[in-house]
Design an enzyme around this catalytic site. Structure first.
Site, PDB file in Angstrom:
ATOM      1  CB  THR A 149      -4.121  -1.640   1.352  1.00  0.00           C
ATOM      2  OG1 THR A 149      -3.191  -1.812   2.408  1.00  0.00           O
ATOM      3  CG2 THR A 149      -3.726  -0.436   0.530  1.00  0.00           C
ATOM      4  CD  GLU A 169       4.348  -2.025  -1.592  1.00  0.00           C
ATOM      5  OE1 GLU A 169       4.437  -3.123  -1.002  1.00  0.00           O
ATOM      6  OE2 GLU A 169       3.922  -0.986  -1.062  1.00  0.00           O
TER       7      GLU A 169
END
Lengths: 317, 317
Positions: free
Chosen positions: B187, B134
């Site tokens: 994001t 991530e």
């Protein structure tokens, strides 16, 4: 049809609001101390407060200034009743201590009067009326003391408006220790010093701990309860008003408490432990810290009250 | 001693992070869609990514740029191993959709490699390695997609540092509907528009809802889950990036969903329902809103995945 009564005497428990991370959303009830409230029917319509004992008689007997009077007035207003009621409030716990003293009186009063009248109101309604007592005591109808005092146990206040209160049953025993240093802090002042804005990052940390504490209680997981009892928002600010806060808290944790923090808006400091022995040992070390600096204090050790108020005496109509 | 394998193929599920009020602390896993990852032993030491299929081949095969590669490198680094491993990543879900695409690849990869090597790592360790994936995908080792993808079910992230992840078992069935409008949001951008400071009052509302959602799941209380699925902090800001967000959410609620919100950082919108029929009806009305404005979209309807990744094929060593 439930009985009606001429006379009812009720005990309503003290409470610890916030419980570290749960500012404005969490509270727990203690088995003791608490206040006692007597409600008695009279011929003359309306509410009178005939006696207030304890705490050196500093509390008002005027119905509109006394939390118990305000709460009962809200109840009778809701019913549209002009029944005559006399109240006595016996304070058995310190004012302005952070133990929900005003809430205990409001809750005791509405529970006593509701029983006197044959239980016309639901507990959710009683909660609303008791919260009116909080409004006169501290400016806002906070639920985090009245809800645990009324329902017992741990409660979570999802929302105040609309009122949404959730019981959090913990399957494992928990004992509270509360030390009350004999200084006075006004709830109003403890609100004033809070910041109106907080960093999002800290808010995320806080809501992690809140979810963790809720889950820890519902799962009966002591370790999770312990890890979650951290307040990064309110405690760092309010604790400056409480002498030796850091030392007292550290001593409690060192003595085996699961967690420790400010009780409500202080100045009392609470701790939670797994058993009565640990809670007692924790009380000793907390008290020791205050003795070291020569500050008068009182210590309470109590299991979590699971039932809420208790009827002490009653005389049927 | 667990078996070791020559070849393992794993399915790792998509996930919905945040779940309305739980920004950065909550996530849930879907039964489908998800990614498939193959791990194979090779003679030559080190990691290679030999194939990436799906999503028009836009994903890198460089180990240090691909989330699966980064996650596996973290795993082997932890073991101090120079075993030779070939990875294939088969993307079966859209990138940048808010469904935890990068997390599914990282989780699939570490689960496959851990099995290949005879399960040397604990799941908590795998979580840490997947989170490294991530970090390369979005700059921070967030856990709110990797944790549900790895553990299944609803998870609560009490803390990222130190890592403290709690499973929230819901005794009642829950079905997710996700609609993915075919637009891309980075994001990074969705993080940039968030405010660094938030009003304390809103934070209190939010933590009321978070505690309510945790309690609602653990108690299996649909009504409480529904009342708690409200986000007053992040959704009002991020939803401006998502076309017709308000209309799609309202349509979902009108069709019987318990709650609806942004999936992760969007643009997908999710809803939770009590049963498959409602989730399907909810999907239809959500899709209808996007058809009205001529926006291509895809709808997923899935029960909550309770098991996490699944082994699809394996060949013993």
């Amino acid at each position: 049809m439930p009985n009606q009564y001429q006379y009812v005497k009720v005990f309503a428990p003290a409470s610890v609001a916030n419980v570290s991370c749960g500012f404005d959303v969490m509270g727990l009830a203690l088995d003791h101390p608490g206040d006692e409230v007597v409600a008695r029917r009279t011929e003359e319509p309306g509410i009178q407060i005939t006696r207030v004992t304890g705490e050196n008689g500093v509390l008002p007997t005027s119905v509109s200034e006394n939390t118990a009077g305000v709460a009962v007035r809200a109840l009778l207003g809701h019913l549209g009743s002009d029944v005559g009621i006399e109240l006595e409030v016996h304070k058995k716990m310190p004012l302005g201590s952070g133990l929900g003293s005003s809430a205990a009186s409001s809750v005791g009063a509405v529970v006593a009067v509701n029983r006197l009248l044959g239980l016309p109101c639901t507990s959710d309604e009683l909660l609303t009326f008791a919260a009116e007592g909080e409004r006169v005591a501290c400016g806002t109808p906070h639920l985090d003391n009245v809800a645990p005092s009324l329902f017992g146990g741990f409660v979570f206040i999802r929302s105040r408006e609309p009122q949404d209160v959730i019981g959090l049953d913990c399957s494992k025993p928990l004992f509270a220790t509360v030390v009350h240093p004999q200084i006075e802090i006004r709830t109003e002042d403890t609100r004033k010093i809070l910041r109106r804005n907080i960093p999002l990052q800290k808010a995320v940390t806080q809501w992690g701990n809140i979810g963790g504490l809720v889950a820890g209680l519902l799962k009966g997981d002591y370790e999770l309860i312990s890890r979650s009892m951290q307040d990064v928002i309110i405690e760092p600010i309010r604790s400056v008003l409480i002498p030796s806060f850091a030392e007292v808290k550290e001593a409690a944790l060192d003595a085996g408490a699961l967690g420790s923090g400010i009780s409500g808006s202080g100045p009392s400091i609470f701790a939670l432990s797994r058993d009565n022995e640990t809670a007692t040992a924790v009380g000793k070390v907390m008290q020791h810290e205050y003795e070291e600096i020569g500050l008068d204090n009182e210590v309470y050790i109590s299991p979590i009250n699971k039932e809420g108020p208790r009827i002490l005496e009653e005389v049927q109509l």
